[in-house]
Design an enzyme around this catalytic site. Structure first.
Site, short mmCIF file in Angstrom:
data_model
loop_
_atom_site.label_atom_id
_atom_site.label_comp_id
_atom_site.label_asym_id
_atom_site.label_seq_id
_atom_site.Cartn_x
_atom_site.Cartn_y
_atom_site.Cartn_z
CB SER A 24 -20.48 -25.40 -2.75
OG SER A 24 -19.51 -26.60 -3.67
NE ARG A 47 -17.08 -15.70 -0.92
CZ ARG A 47 -17.23 -16.06 -2.03
NH1 ARG A 47 -16.44 -16.99 -2.82
NH2 ARG A 47 -17.98 -15.35 -2.92
CG HIS A 50 -17.00 -22.84 -1.01
ND1 HIS A 50 -16.08 -22.04 -1.78
CD2 HIS A 50 -17.65 -23.64 -1.71
CE1 HIS A 50 -16.26 -22.67 -2.98
NE2 HIS A 50 -16.98 -23.71 -2.84
#
Length: 221
Positions: A24, A47, A50
């Site tokens: 990812s 992040r 994500h």
């Protein structure tokens, strides 16, 4: 038809959590324009992306100089994390907090509805009144309510203690963009990170805390 046998299902997909994280983050780095951000904010952006799947987020981030370093340092020294809603609290990964930091949400205190009525605002904004004793040097993570961010700014303008950093990610169509623009105007000299416009949310706010606390340890595993 899905097989009843969990070990021999019909679908081929990645099952290893560590591999999922690595893949990812690798995809995010390949597809997102991270180079427009300061190096310290690039893992934070990874992040955030994500958490929501939106690779264009770097272009809509707003920040003050050194906010990543300031927030990380505050967390390392034990600063509490003040959250506007429980969803932000539950998205923060406790093992990533460097000093067993206290994570506080006051929204569900019994007196908040009456307080909101008495001062003529939302429960989310009224709950921020209960942050006063914790504000000095704290990391604030707002992932839902624009009124919470507005009220925080009003409190600080009137002399409330300043947090170390404000992570402003309220979401929605009424006041979200405006509250973040008010934060980014930075008339109060607050270190901040925010996502301009209507986008935001609890998952993104929690992701920001996780990244500022520990970076991307899953990527290094």
């Amino acid at each position: 038809m899905i097989s009843d046998d969990a070990g021999t299902g019909s679908f081929a997909y990645e099952k290893d959590p560590a591999a999922i994280y690595r893949q990812s983050f690798s995809i995010v780095r390949a597809e997102a324009d991270l180079g427009i951000l300061p190096p310290a904010l690039q893992p934070v952006a990874v992040r955030l992306i994500h958490a929501c799947g939106m690779t264009d987020i770097p272009h809509d981030l707003m920040w003050s100089d050194g906010v990543a370093e300031i927030a990380h340092d505050a967390l390392t020294k034990g600063a509490p994390v003040l959250c506007d809603v429980e969803m932000v609290v539950h998205g923060i990964i406790p093992r990533h907090l460097p000093a067993n930091n206290q994570v506080i949400c006051t929204l569900n205190r019994e007196d908040v509805p009456a307080l909101a009525q008495s001062i003529g605002t939302t429960r989310s904004a009224a709950a921020v009144e209960h942050w006063r004793a914790h504000l000095d040097g704290a990391v604030v993570a707002i992932g839902n309510a624009p009124t919470a961010l507005f009220h925080l700014l009003e409190m600080i303008e009137k002399g409330a203690p300043k947090p170390a950093a404000v992570l402003g990610f309220p979401v929605g169509f009424v006041g979200a963009a405006e509250s973040k623009d008010a934060l980014a105007a930075n008339m109060l000299d607050l270190p901040f990170l925010a996502l301009k416009g209507r986008r935001g949310g609890s998952a993104i706010a929690a992701a920001a805390v996780n990244a500022l606390a520990a970076g991307l340890p899953e990527e290094r595993a």
